[in-house]
Design an enzyme around this catalytic site. Sequence first.
Site, short mmCIF file in Angstrom:
data_model
loop_
_atom_site.label_atom_id
_atom_site.label_comp_id
_atom_site.label_asym_id
_atom_site.label_seq_id
_atom_site.Cartn_x
_atom_site.Cartn_y
_atom_site.Cartn_z
N MET A 104 -25.98 15.49 15.84
CA MET A 104 -25.46 14.18 16.21
C MET A 104 -24.39 14.35 17.30
O MET A 104 -23.52 13.50 17.47
CB MET A 104 -24.88 13.47 14.99
N HIS A 149 -22.67 24.43 15.57
CA HIS A 149 -23.93 24.04 16.22
C HIS A 149 -24.41 25.16 17.15
O HIS A 149 -25.60 25.47 17.21
CB HIS A 149 -23.74 22.78 17.05
N GLY A 187 -27.65 23.68 9.27
CA GLY A 187 -26.53 24.45 8.73
C GLY A 187 -26.41 24.30 7.23
O GLY A 187 -26.70 23.24 6.67
N LYS A 196 -23.67 24.16 5.69
CA LYS A 196 -22.51 23.36 5.29
C LYS A 196 -22.99 22.07 4.62
O LYS A 196 -22.45 21.64 3.63
CB LYS A 196 -21.60 23.05 6.48
N ASP A 197 -24.04 21.47 5.21
CA ASP A 197 -24.65 20.29 4.58
C ASP A 197 -25.71 20.80 3.60
O ASP A 197 -26.91 20.66 3.83
CB ASP A 197 -25.27 19.40 5.66
N SER A 211 -16.51 21.44 11.57
CA SER A 211 -17.10 20.11 11.42
C SER A 211 -16.68 19.27 12.60
O SER A 211 -15.54 19.40 13.09
CB SER A 211 -16.58 19.47 10.13
N SER A 212 -17.58 18.39 13.04
CA SER A 212 -17.22 17.48 14.14
C SER A 212 -16.05 16.60 13.73
O SER A 212 -15.29 16.11 14.56
CB SER A 212 -18.41 16.59 14.50
O1 PAF Z 1 -26.53 17.13 10.04
C1 PAF Z 1 -26.54 16.27 10.96
O2 PAF Z 1 -25.85 16.37 11.97
C2 PAF Z 1 -27.45 15.06 10.82
O3 PAF Z 1 -27.51 14.64 9.49
C3 PAF Z 1 -28.87 15.31 11.38
C4 PAF Z 1 -29.61 16.37 10.61
C5 PAF Z 1 -28.76 15.71 12.84
C6 PAF Z 1 -29.67 14.01 11.31
O4 PAF Z 1 -29.09 12.99 12.04
#
Ligand code: PAF
Length: 282
Positions: free
Chosen positions: A30, A37, A147, A149-150, A185-186
């Site tokens: 995003m 990233h 990642g 992290k999520d 994290s952003s």
């Molecule tokens: O993890 C993220 O940044 C978002 O949930 C993703 C996977 C790009 C979907 O919008």
Amino acid sequence: MKIVHTIKDLQAELTALRAQGETVGLVPTMGALHAGHASLVKRSVSENGVTVVSVFVNPTQFNDKNDLVKYPRTLDADCKLLEACGATYAFAPSVEEMYPEPDTRQFSYAPLDTVMEGAFRPGHFNGVCQIVSKLFEAVKPHRAYFGEKDFQQLAIIREMVRQMQFDLEIVGCPIVREEDGLALSSRNARLSAEERENALKISQTLFKSRTFAATHTVSETLKFVEDAIAAVPGLRLEYFEIVDGNTLQKVDNWNQTSYVVGCITVFCGDVRLIDNIKYKES
Ligand code: PAF
């Protein structure tokens, strides 16, 4: 690196490259890109002939409209970072391009998506699955990179791929941390200096809890983490759960499964931060 804004243009490029035998890696993002990233992009670049990085703030996964409005949008800086990492394409579509009409599809992967983030952010994972499935259909990657992290998102995407029989490999990549331990994290960009200090206690507590867990029960470890976060003014624990890393269901003793993960969400001021730690991995 080329910047592409439409699915049609992207597919025209990729069809030609696939015909030459290139493999395609996809890194969905995003934007507001950081070293976390970058690690996904570099991994994809090392494993595929072509790497597509999508940069799209997906409105359907925001259950809090304020969060959507505040989400940082930094396409120029993102493209510089992607170019430096060796990405082939930045795919930066408009909302109308991805959602020419409202997406009414419903994705349900209970019980994976009803716990933790699913319980606190209703509709969030439905939105994630809507956009990720659209990206898989548009890009048709050989591999897609996410990642750890999520952690819950990764488990749900793996399940979506399994159930929808997408012909691709999901590659989970380790959390990238600042030198002091804070998970990248952003959202960290929104922390004041004082909040940044407080936020550091999240990863420090998780690391300490791993040592603590070696000689204590699951419920003692839960309390250890809850108490440590509660002791920091400026932090508010939303949840901390110790779960089976595959099913995401709570465990009540360490021997219940061979893969045990602690997942945490904490508000630091009004910034919602997530992190996780592996206690046991098969
Ligand atoms: O993890 C993220 O940044 C978002 O949930 C993703 C996977 C790009 C979907 O919008």
